[in-house]
Write a protein that holds these residues in place. Structure first.
Motif, PDB file in Angstrom:
ATOM      1  N   SER A 271       0.618  -1.159  -0.089  1.00 53.31           N
ATOM      2  CA  SER A 271       0.008  -0.207   0.101  1.00 53.31           C
ATOM      3  C   SER A 271       0.764   1.314  -0.031  1.00 53.31           C
ATOM      4  N   ALA A 272       0.503   2.314  -0.696  1.00 53.32           N
ATOM      5  CA  ALA A 272       1.231   3.207  -1.072  1.00 53.32           C
ATOM      6  C   ALA A 272       0.777   4.572   0.121  1.00 53.32           C
ATOM      7  N   ALA A 273      -0.464   3.962   0.765  1.00 50.33           N
ATOM      8  CA  ALA A 273      -1.141   5.037   1.933  1.00 50.33           C
ATOM      9  C   ALA A 273      -0.621   4.519   3.398  1.00 50.33           C
ATOM     10  N   LEU A 274       0.211   3.541   3.476  1.00 51.39           N
ATOM     11  CA  LEU A 274       0.565   3.112   4.975  1.00 51.39           C
ATOM     12  C   LEU A 274       1.965   3.379   5.164  1.00 51.39           C
ATOM     13  N   THR A 275       2.642   2.551   5.982  1.00 52.78           N
ATOM     14  CA  THR A 275       3.944   2.644   6.416  1.00 52.78           C
ATOM     15  C   THR A 275       5.073   2.421   5.323  1.00 52.78           C
ATOM     16  N   SER A 276       6.375   2.535   5.671  1.00 55.86           N
ATOM     17  CA  SER A 276       7.306   2.102   4.709  1.00 55.86           C
ATOM     18  C   SER A 276       7.366   0.558   4.532  1.00 55.86           C
ATOM     19  N   ARG A 277       6.763  -0.208   5.707  1.00 56.55           N
ATOM     20  CA  ARG A 277       6.750  -1.340   5.608  1.00 56.55           C
ATOM     21  C   ARG A 277       6.218  -1.939   4.669  1.00 56.55           C
ATOM     22  N   GLU A 278       5.026  -1.664   4.053  1.00 54.74           N
ATOM     23  CA  GLU A 278       4.187  -1.761   3.180  1.00 54.74           C
ATOM     24  C   GLU A 278       4.479  -1.176   1.762  1.00 54.74           C
ATOM     25  N   GLN A 279       5.549  -0.884   1.506  1.00 50.11           N
ATOM     26  CA  GLN A 279       5.918  -0.017   0.549  1.00 50.11           C
ATOM     27  C   GLN A 279       7.301  -0.654  -0.206  1.00 50.11           C
ATOM     28  N   PRO A 280       7.590  -0.709  -1.479  1.00 47.24           N
ATOM     29  CA  PRO A 280       6.612  -0.326  -2.544  1.00 47.24           C
ATOM     30  C   PRO A 280       5.581  -1.293  -2.999  1.00 47.24           C
ATOM     31  N   GLN A 281       4.580  -0.843  -3.496  1.00 47.80           N
ATOM     32  CA  GLN A 281       3.654  -1.881  -3.960  1.00 47.80           C
ATOM     33  C   GLN A 281       4.276  -2.495  -5.088  1.00 47.80           C
ATOM     34  N   HIS A 282       3.925  -3.695  -5.250  1.00 52.52           N
ATOM     35  CA  HIS A 282       4.452  -4.598  -6.571  1.00 52.52           C
ATOM     36  C   HIS A 282       3.677  -5.751  -6.804  1.00 52.52           C
ATOM     37  N   GLU A 283       3.665  -6.298  -7.831  1.00 53.69           N
ATOM     38  CA  GLU A 283       3.037  -7.217  -8.218  1.00 53.69           C
ATOM     39  C   GLU A 283       3.368  -8.561  -8.004  1.00 53.69           C
ATOM     40  N   VAL A 284       2.435  -9.496  -7.687  1.00 51.50           N
ATOM     41  CA  VAL A 284       2.875 -11.037  -7.302  1.00 51.50           C
ATOM     42  C   VAL A 284       2.089 -11.787  -8.166  1.00 51.50           C
ATOM     43  N   HIS A 285       2.575 -12.949  -8.337  1.00 52.44           N
ATOM     44  CA  HIS A 285       1.744 -14.075  -9.094  1.00 52.44           C
ATOM     45  C   HIS A 285       1.726 -15.276  -7.826  1.00 52.44           C
ATOM     46  N   LEU A 286       0.592 -15.804  -7.730  1.00 53.37           N
ATOM     47  CA  LEU A 286       0.323 -16.966  -6.859  1.00 53.37           C
ATOM     48  C   LEU A 286      -0.307 -18.173  -7.676  1.00 53.37           C
ATOM     49  N   GLU A 287       0.334 -19.223  -7.144  1.00 55.37           N
ATOM     50  CA  GLU A 287      -0.361 -20.476  -7.540  1.00 55.37           C
ATOM     51  C   GLU A 287      -1.437 -20.750  -6.932  1.00 55.37           C
ATOM     52  N   ALA A 288      -2.492 -21.680  -7.058  1.00 48.16           N
ATOM     53  CA  ALA A 288      -3.706 -21.975  -6.268  1.00 48.16           C
ATOM     54  C   ALA A 288      -3.354 -22.511  -4.846  1.00 48.16           C
ATOM     55  N   TYR A 289      -4.027 -22.152  -3.861  1.00 49.93           N
ATOM     56  CA  TYR A 289      -3.711 -22.759  -2.921  1.00 49.93           C
ATOM     57  C   TYR A 289      -5.212 -22.819  -1.766  1.00 49.93           C
ATOM     58  N   GLU A 290      -4.991 -23.305  -0.466  1.00 47.48           N
ATOM     59  CA  GLU A 290      -6.193 -23.443   0.310  1.00 47.48           C
ATOM     60  C   GLU A 290      -5.492 -22.764   1.685  1.00 47.48           C
TER      61      GLU A 290
ATOM     62  N   ALA B 291      -7.534   1.517  12.881  1.00 45.09           N
ATOM     63  CA  ALA B 291      -6.656   2.364  11.709  1.00 45.09           C
ATOM     64  C   ALA B 291      -5.400   1.735  11.489  1.00 45.09           C
ATOM     65  N   GLU B 292      -4.792   0.579  12.412  1.00 46.64           N
ATOM     66  CA  GLU B 292      -3.512   0.305  12.356  1.00 46.64           C
ATOM     67  C   GLU B 292      -3.544  -1.245  11.392  1.00 46.64           C
ATOM     68  N   VAL B 293      -4.913  -1.770  11.247  1.00 44.35           N
ATOM     69  CA  VAL B 293      -5.067  -2.988  10.671  1.00 44.35           C
ATOM     70  C   VAL B 293      -5.795  -3.100   9.319  1.00 44.35           C
ATOM     71  N   GLY B 294      -5.262  -3.648   8.617  1.00 46.06           N
ATOM     72  CA  GLY B 294      -5.844  -3.794   7.156  1.00 46.06           C
ATOM     73  C   GLY B 294      -5.183  -4.843   6.374  1.00 46.06           C
ATOM     74  N   PRO B 295      -5.676  -5.201   5.216  1.00 49.87           N
ATOM     75  CA  PRO B 295      -5.080  -6.362   4.284  1.00 49.87           C
ATOM     76  C   PRO B 295      -3.608  -5.949   4.025  1.00 49.87           C
ATOM     77  N   ALA B 296      -2.999  -4.926   3.717  1.00 54.13           N
ATOM     78  CA  ALA B 296      -1.832  -4.899   3.548  1.00 54.13           C
ATOM     79  C   ALA B 296      -0.807  -4.609   4.824  1.00 54.13           C
ATOM     80  N   THR B 297      -1.244  -4.193   6.022  1.00 54.77           N
ATOM     81  CA  THR B 297      -0.398  -4.116   7.026  1.00 54.77           C
ATOM     82  C   THR B 297       0.445  -5.394   7.430  1.00 54.77           C
ATOM     83  N   ARG B 298       1.672  -5.043   7.713  1.00 55.50           N
ATOM     84  CA  ARG B 298       2.547  -6.304   8.011  1.00 55.50           C
ATOM     85  C   ARG B 298       3.360  -5.748   9.179  1.00 55.50           C
TER      86      ARG B 298
END
Length: 276
Positions: free
Chosen positions: A22-41, A249-256
């Motif tokens: 996320s570009a809107a959160l902290t430096s931990r979540e930057q830079p945004q980048h593309e990933v490709h995932l194989e199928a999983y459960e 405000a500190e919790v979302g899909p991108a926060t790490r």
């Protein structure tokens, strides 16, 4: 039967590409980048104290206090006869569990189902080509979370058990009944499926407990990645999802966040994954 020994079900996610971070959160979540995932459960909820206690009963020698703490507050305690599940605590998340304690549980599930174990606990290594149960990679975790939570961060209220959760959520907290010796009126876990599932059918992805991911923690790169698993070396692992002590405000899909892999704390839990 495996289904008799755990209360979660596995939810399938397809192979795909997505942008993480996320570009809107902290430096931990930057830079945004593309990933490709194989199928999983991915498990539809965190491993509960009752789930984990089934493992402890079956394989009492596989984990000890290097992997689990039984210092209050906790839902599983250690007595002269071994680990015991406290009354009324089965549906709360397994907490006070290290990364390698969670990995030991994954190996146990793999063995029951006749799958090849992912983790070599003595060498502290993993073989992700194995078909057994494992912790999700952080990209897998984020992809699944984004399916259920399109917003950047969770809103305060009753949808997630964060520090500023609403009254309906607070009524479900362990402290209401002193479960695990949590105290009334203080932030505490709720049952793993205590709040409604998200749009992807998953429970508790945001708030409640921070969830161990497979990856060693390191900074993001802007380069596209295929099934990323973190940096090659290090003892800090990624944890995702926030917890009952974190503000919404500190919790979302991108926060790490990063956590030392031997950490055992009441805000850490986990859910399992497996490759398809």
């Amino acid at each position: 039967m495996l289904t008799d020994l755990r209360n979660f079900t596995m939810t399938a996610f397809p192979a795909r590409s997505l942008v993480v971070g996320s570009a809107a959160l902290t430096s931990r979540e930057q830079p945004q980048h593309e990933v490709h995932l194989e199928a999983y459960e991915l498990g539809d909820r965190c491993v509960s104290a009752g789930d984990f206690h089934a493992f402890l009963r079956d394989r009492p020698g596989d984990v000890g206090h290097l992997d689990i703490d039984c210092i209050d507050p906790c839902f599983v305690v250690h007595r002269a006869g071994g680990f015991e599940l406290r009354p009324g605590c089965a549906d709360f998340p397994m907490i006070q569990i290290s990364y390698w304690g969670a990995a030991a549980y994954c190996n146990w599930l793999s063995g029951i189902e006749g799958r090849r174990a992912v983790y070599d606990l003595s060498a502290r290594a993993a073989d992700l080509d194995a078909d057994g149960y494992r912790l999700p990679t952080e990209a897998e975790w984020e992809a699944a979370c984004r399916d259920g939570h399109p917003e950047e961060v969770v809103a305060p209220g009753d949808a997630a058990n964060t520090a500023d959760a609403g009254p309906a959520c607070r009524k479900l907290r362990a402290g209401q009944t002193y479960a695990g010796n949590f105290l009334p009126g203080h932030p505490a876990p709720v049952p793993v499926a205590g709040l409604p599932a998200d749009a992807a059918g998953l429970y508790g992805m945001l708030g409640n407990v921070r969830e161990w991911c497979h990856d060693r923690y390191g900074p993001y790169s802007s380069e596209p990645r295929h099934n990323p698993t973190g940096v090659a070396k290090g003892s800090f692992r990624v944890v995702r999802g926030g917890s009952f002590v974190d503000e919404a405000a500190e919790v979302g899909p991108a926060t790490r966040m990063a956590a030392y892999e031997d950490t055992k704390c009441e805000v850490y839990g986990f859910r399992v994954a497996r490759s398809r």
